[in-house]
Design an enzyme around this catalytic site. Sequence first.
Site, PDB file in Angstrom:
ATOM      1  N   GLY A  61     -12.125 -10.383  22.635  1.00 29.03           N
ATOM      2  CA  GLY A  61     -11.733  -9.596  21.460  1.00 29.03           C
ATOM      3  C   GLY A  61     -10.626  -8.985  21.554  1.00 29.03           C
ATOM      4  CD  GLU A  77     -17.009 -14.373  27.772  1.00 29.46           C
ATOM      5  OE1 GLU A  77     -17.998 -14.779  28.500  1.00 29.46           O
ATOM      6  OE2 GLU A  77     -17.382 -14.061  26.610  1.00 29.46           O
ATOM      7  NE  ARG A  94      -8.216 -13.039  18.203  1.00 30.16           N
ATOM      8  CZ  ARG A  94      -8.449 -13.698  17.003  1.00 30.16           C
ATOM      9  NH1 ARG A  94      -7.766 -14.093  16.092  1.00 30.16           N
ATOM     10  NH2 ARG A  94      -9.939 -13.470  16.701  1.00 30.16           N
ATOM     11  NE  ARG A 105      -7.559 -16.976  12.860  1.00 26.08           N
ATOM     12  CZ  ARG A 105      -6.626 -15.939  12.806  1.00 26.08           C
ATOM     13  NH1 ARG A 105      -5.401 -16.074  12.464  1.00 26.08           N
ATOM     14  NH2 ARG A 105      -7.361 -14.665  12.955  1.00 26.08           N
ATOM     15  CE1 TYR A 133     -13.469 -15.947  10.074  1.00 25.37           C
ATOM     16  CE2 TYR A 133     -11.388 -16.799  11.167  1.00 25.37           C
ATOM     17  CZ  TYR A 133     -12.899 -16.705  10.905  1.00 25.37           C
ATOM     18  OH  TYR A 133     -13.744 -17.466  11.948  1.00 25.37           O
ATOM     19  CB  CYS A 180      -6.478 -32.306  -3.018  1.00 29.08           C
ATOM     20  SG  CYS A 180      -6.718 -32.549  -4.784  1.00 29.08           S
ATOM     21  CD  GLU A 181     -10.357 -26.819  -1.649  1.00 30.51           C
ATOM     22  OE1 GLU A 181     -10.990 -26.042  -2.187  1.00 30.51           O
ATOM     23  OE2 GLU A 181     -10.532 -27.799  -1.350  1.00 30.51           O
TER      24      GLU A 181
END
Length: 432
Positions: free
Chosen positions: A249, A291, A294, A331, A335, A362-363
């Site tokens: 994290g 861990e 990113r 993302r 977010y 198409c959004e």
Amino acid sequence: MFVSENLNTNEKGHLTIGGIDTTELAAEYGTPLYVMDEQLIRKHCRRFKDGIDKFYGGKGLVCFASKAFSCKEMCKVVASEGLGLDAVSAGELYTAYKADFPMEKIGFHGNNKTNEELELAVDLGVGHIIVDNISELERLEKIAAEKGKRPHIMFRIKPGIDAHTHSFVKTGQIDSKFGFALETGEAFDAVKHALSCKNVELVGLHCHIGSQIFDIDPFEEAARVMLNFIADIKEKLGYAVPGLNLGGGFGIKYLNSDNPQPFEVFMERVSAAVKKCCEDLNLDQPYIYIEPGRSIVAPAGITLYTVGARKEIPNIRTYVSIDGGMCDNPRYILYSSEYEAVVANKANEERSEKVTIAGKCCESGDLIGENMPLQHAESGDIIAVCATGAYNYSMSSNYNRIQKPAVVFVNDGTSRVVVKRETLDDIIRNDV
């Protein structure tokens, strides 16, 4: 000027990554294109490994969180740097297996593992399975008995820490789909249950408090909470838990205004908290796992796009449309994640305007970002979105039946494809 150390400009004023002209990469491989700097990935792997060796006296293992970016070549790079792997699905396990990754250095996660996934993990001999709930423990106990094996397990624990991050990616508080709660006694009961099981061996506890965290204090507090729980287990059940996984994290620099702590500062401070807590509680230091995902790959990656339409709406906004979008980077829509972008063929020019970078799906919500500072962009220009090495390729989709981009690794002036661009035939290959 750039958020990542591997980005620069050359004598043509073009953006470079790892010393290679990004416009040349776009011309050779096409766009959209994920580009990853292998040397920077390896540098980050080594910094984490050196840190855990130094600050934990060699009693620790860095496990790359493969959900951030998983492919066979990435598994090979991670293995060659001496790291372990954190996998969260049968697909990630199988990718590692096919890349000849050492299975004993893999931790297998997931809040709702299927029997098929548990059987695969047992058959492949993963280092440990991080059990998320009692029903999973009971299913794994049965599977192990049937196979005549005794897999190692850890329990995922919710330490109740506020990680000061987006609510979607906070995973350490009591109201989370992940893990066992300490406050209710659920975690203690789970440990007691596991110690009575004949076909699994409890080798550690795991916690993870969230993602993209800049503050080190929550990591220190999580370590103290977990060590106090280990002391409680030792006192009441007479069992010394040998391993402690403190998760990941760690925040990275997506914007020039971001100011994450260096990896080494995190490692030093958390290890100091671990050592002091162990001394105060009269505990031997557990074997420590972390861990990072990113923080190893995000800064090493960029995504290249070709500009199509430019649409100026007076007194409202300017849209710059690209040949990718939410299908290769979801993302922002998920977010509201912010990025820095640069017109790669005008990288030495001033970012003179603020634009909305729009995708081709198409959004209406298909955006890479809004009010993004950018050089004047026109049709045919190449745009690079920075720090996209994590959770872009791994979260990509075929929405609108758009093919997924290729992934290219650059290394010491050379480039190579590590994931091929999908073809139209790939899109229909499972249709019947």
